[in-house]
Design an enzyme around this catalytic site. Structure first.
Site, PDB file in Angstrom:
ATOM      1  N   THR A 145      35.516  68.889  25.539  1.00 51.86           N
ATOM      2  CA  THR A 145      36.149  69.807  24.584  1.00 51.86           C
ATOM      3  C   THR A 145      37.671  69.728  24.666  1.00 51.86           C
ATOM      4  O   THR A 145      38.368  69.769  23.638  1.00 51.86           O
ATOM      5  CB  THR A 145      35.684  71.253  24.843  1.00 51.86           C
ATOM      6  OG1 THR A 145      34.277  71.342  24.619  1.00 51.86           O
ATOM      7  CG2 THR A 145      36.405  72.233  23.939  1.00 51.86           C
ATOM      8  N   THR A 185      32.755  69.051  19.368  1.00 56.35           N
ATOM      9  CA  THR A 185      33.051  68.119  20.456  1.00 56.35           C
ATOM     10  C   THR A 185      31.830  67.274  20.771  1.00 56.35           C
ATOM     11  O   THR A 185      31.949  66.085  21.098  1.00 56.35           O
ATOM     12  CB  THR A 185      33.486  68.897  21.713  1.00 56.35           C
ATOM     13  OG1 THR A 185      34.742  69.514  21.475  1.00 56.35           O
ATOM     14  CG2 THR A 185      33.619  67.972  22.927  1.00 56.35           C
ATOM     15  N   ASN A 186      30.648  67.866  20.654  1.00 55.66           N
ATOM     16  CA  ASN A 186      29.437  67.211  21.114  1.00 55.66           C
ATOM     17  C   ASN A 186      28.990  66.034  20.256  1.00 55.66           C
ATOM     18  O   ASN A 186      28.110  65.277  20.671  1.00 55.66           O
ATOM     19  CB  ASN A 186      28.299  68.238  21.210  1.00 55.66           C
ATOM     20  CG  ASN A 186      28.648  69.363  22.160  1.00 55.66           C
ATOM     21  OD1 ASN A 186      29.603  69.281  22.917  1.00 55.66           O
ATOM     22  ND2 ASN A 186      27.867  70.440  22.102  1.00 55.66           N
ATOM     23  N   THR A 231      23.620  25.554  52.180  1.00 55.40           N
ATOM     24  CA  THR A 231      22.687  26.663  52.047  1.00 55.40           C
ATOM     25  C   THR A 231      22.669  27.402  53.373  1.00 55.40           C
ATOM     26  O   THR A 231      22.626  26.792  54.437  1.00 55.40           O
ATOM     27  CB  THR A 231      21.262  26.167  51.715  1.00 55.40           C
ATOM     28  OG1 THR A 231      20.825  25.257  52.725  1.00 55.40           O
ATOM     29  CG2 THR A 231      21.239  25.464  50.356  1.00 55.40           C
ATOM     30  N   SER A 362      51.893  37.067  55.799  1.00 56.62           N
ATOM     31  CA  SER A 362      51.976  37.803  57.054  1.00 56.62           C
ATOM     32  C   SER A 362      53.417  38.188  57.341  1.00 56.62           C
ATOM     33  O   SER A 362      54.349  37.439  57.034  1.00 56.62           O
ATOM     34  CB  SER A 362      51.429  36.958  58.206  1.00 56.62           C
ATOM     35  OG  SER A 362      51.635  37.593  59.442  1.00 56.62           O
ATOM     36  N   LYS A 368      51.993  31.638  56.877  1.00 56.57           N
ATOM     37  CA  LYS A 368      50.618  32.012  56.541  1.00 56.57           C
ATOM     38  C   LYS A 368      50.545  32.436  55.076  1.00 56.57           C
ATOM     39  O   LYS A 368      51.365  33.204  54.594  1.00 56.57           O
ATOM     40  CB  LYS A 368      50.143  33.153  57.432  1.00 56.57           C
ATOM     41  CG  LYS A 368      48.648  33.440  57.350  1.00 56.57           C
ATOM     42  CD  LYS A 368      48.258  34.477  58.400  1.00 56.57           C
ATOM     43  CE  LYS A 368      46.744  34.624  58.503  1.00 56.57           C
ATOM     44  NZ  LYS A 368      46.169  35.199  57.284  1.00 56.57           N
TER      45      LYS A 368
END
Length: 543
Positions: A145, A185-186, A231, A362, A368
């Site tokens: 609403t 609103t609904n 796998t 890092s 890194k």
């Protein structure tokens, strides 16, 4: 000036930024006064008086929203994010109000001059104007609403200006009696939400398509790069890096289709249902008229739900969309996991590919570089999965003729759509387009990997292949060299069988293969190992 309306939620202020860079909301202070909006206005002498069923309130004179929005800003200082963080929702609200104005004129319940002013205000909002006036918080009580009233007030006050009247002069054009005519609103709010979701979903689909294309392009670039398949994180049989990336493209393409399938479901609307689906206060002609005008304005295929009472309380389509989003996010996250694994190292990891360096990784380890782009996409996926739980719980919690929790459903799905769109874009632009194959490392891995022996089994038999695999594992000798030295196959034969096309299955063997007959394959392989000068690195007595 006075008005009659309802109300909404929090006021945007100078708080935290949202994901679009807009300022967040902040609650009313302890005096109960409204917070200043975006550094633009404050509750001071420059105010106007508006009235609703609860009494009168002072509203900033230059605000396009009114008393109902003002009350909502005080009541819902929760999310610190106004509904304007979702521009498509604001546009969708304007589309619905514009269609309603046209329909109301058509069925004779709204004067033409009022409808024209409402429509012009809606056109401006659809073009990007006044979005910061949609100030109520994304999380709110009242089943939406507050959002509906915020839009009614903004449109009404802009329409009043266009008609030559001051803001708040609702005797000439009223937020509820005129802008909200024939609506509740609904039915207005869920219809707007569905349109907003379609608009945002289309952008996500575009980005998913582009990301799938980027993976397919990399697949073509890496079509001849052999690698070891895996796998359960253990070495398996060879494949090409191109096949792996084409697989990423195909799985994203499937998600594009699943998400696209939801769009027609979002096209079922309940405009004309008003409060609970009975259509009270709406002319019987209204539902069809407003659907027709909204379809024309939005360019979407819309249908009126066959059972408006059921449709008013049903949130199933939001669960469908959220579930499809979660599926896509989780699969995308799995791809990002693969990218992080394949690029791990660069020295002590798998190191098959190199991701483009985006930033220092890092504050303590010089040089890194971390896979920050896949990592951020992972986190988006976690958020999408969590949002799906929220949508599920909110859908379940609906009661009787209405679900009061559509605001949190809307926020959860809209944020997931937005974040997934941004995640796909940054993954493509800042990562996938710049991925490189570490060809030398991949070649070395394939040459010494026992998985390649599987391709030789039809030619040399299982026993000889097992002996080759054992010797290669213990000596790190190249497979091809051992096979040739053992007299099992010629170098030309081995190179053909171990070619990228054969190993990856791109070139199938269609004729019968006679197995080479060797009396003692293990002995032959042992002699080959000695002849080539390889030995077990751990055997200090050998050689």
């Amino acid at each position: 000036m006075t008005t009659d309306s309802t109300r909404t939620d929090d006021q945007p202020g100078a708080g935290t930024d949202d994901l679009d860079g807009r300022p967040g909301e902040r609650p009313a202070d302890q005096t109960g006064e409204l917070p200043a909006g975006r550094g633009r206005r404050s509750a001071g002498p420059s105010t106007r008086t508006e009235t609703d069923s609860l009494g009168s309130r002072e509203v900033p004179a230059d605000a396009y929203w009114g008393i109902h929005t003002a009350r909502a800003l005080e009541n819902f200082p929760i999310s610190q994010r106004p509904i304007s963080v979702y521009p498509d929702l604001v546009i969708a609200l304007a589309l619905v109000k514009q269609a309603a104005a046209r329909a109301n004129v058509e069925i004779g319940v709204l004067e033409r001059h009022k409808a024209d002013a409402i429509e012009q205000a809606c056109v401006e909002i659809r073009g990007g104007a006044l979005h910061d006036e949609f100030a109520v918080g994304v999380i709110q009580g009242g089943a939406g609403t507050s959002t509906n009233m915020n839009s009614n007030e903004v449109i009404a006050n802009r329409a009043l200006e266009l008609m030559g009247h001051p803001k708040g002069d609702y005797a000439h054009l009223h937020p509820i009696d005129d802008v909200n005519r024939s609506q509740s609103t609904n039915d207005t709010y869920p219809t707007s939400v569905k349109i907003a979701m379609v608009l945002t979903l289309r952008r996500l689909l575009d980005e998913l398509d582009l990301l799938a294309t980027a993976f397919a392009t990399k697949g073509a670039e890496f079509h001849d790069v052999l690698k070891v398949g895996r796998t359960q994180l253990q070495d398996a049989v060879p494949m090409t890096l191109g096949q792996e990336f084409v697989g990423f493209a195909h799985t994203l393409g499937e998600d594009v289709q699943r998400l696209r399938d939801v769009i027609p479901l979002l096209g079922e609307i309940n405009l004309g249902a008003t409060a609970i689906g009975t259509g009270i206060t709406a002319d019987p002609q209204y539902a069809d008229a407003v659907r027709r005008h909204l379809s024309e304005l939005s360019g979407m295929e819309l249908v009126t739900a066959p059972d408006l009472i059921e449709a008013t309380s049903d949130t199933g389509v939001f669960m469908t969309l959220s579930g499809a989003l979660k599926r896509s996010a989780i699969k995308l996250s799995k791809i990002c996991n693969d990218l992080r694994l394949l690029s791990s190292g660069p020295q002590a990891g798998i190191g098959e590919i190199t991701l483009p360096p985006r930033q220092a990784g890092s504050s303590i380890m010089p040089g890194k570089v971390n896979p920050v782009i896949p990592e951020v996409v992972n986190q988006v996926a976690f958020s999408v999965a969590g949002a799906d739980v929220t949508v599920t719980m909110a859908a379940e919690a609906g009661q009787l003729q209405l679900n009061a929790f559509e605001p949190v459903i809307t926020h959860s799905v809209m944020q997931s759509l937005q974040w997934m769109t941004y995640a796909c874009r940054t993954l493509r632009v800042n990562c996938v387009d710049g991925i490189e194959a570490n060809r030398a490392r991949l070649t070395q891995q394939v040459e010494t990997n026992v998985g390649s022996v599987t391709a030789l089994t039809p030619y040399i038999g299982y026993s000889a292949a097992a002996a080759i695999a054992h010797t290669a594992l213990t000596t790190n000798a190249p497979i091809a060299r051992l096979v040739v030295a053992a007299g099992l196959m010629s170098e030309a034969q081995v190179q053909k069988v171990l070619s990228p096309a054969r190993l990856s299955g791109l070139e199938a063997v269609t004729s019968a293969i006679p197995i080479i007959d060797v009396d003692d394959p293990a002995a032959a392989v042992a002699r080959a190992a000695n002849a080539t000068g390889v030995r077990n690195p751990g055997d200090e007595t050998a050689g």
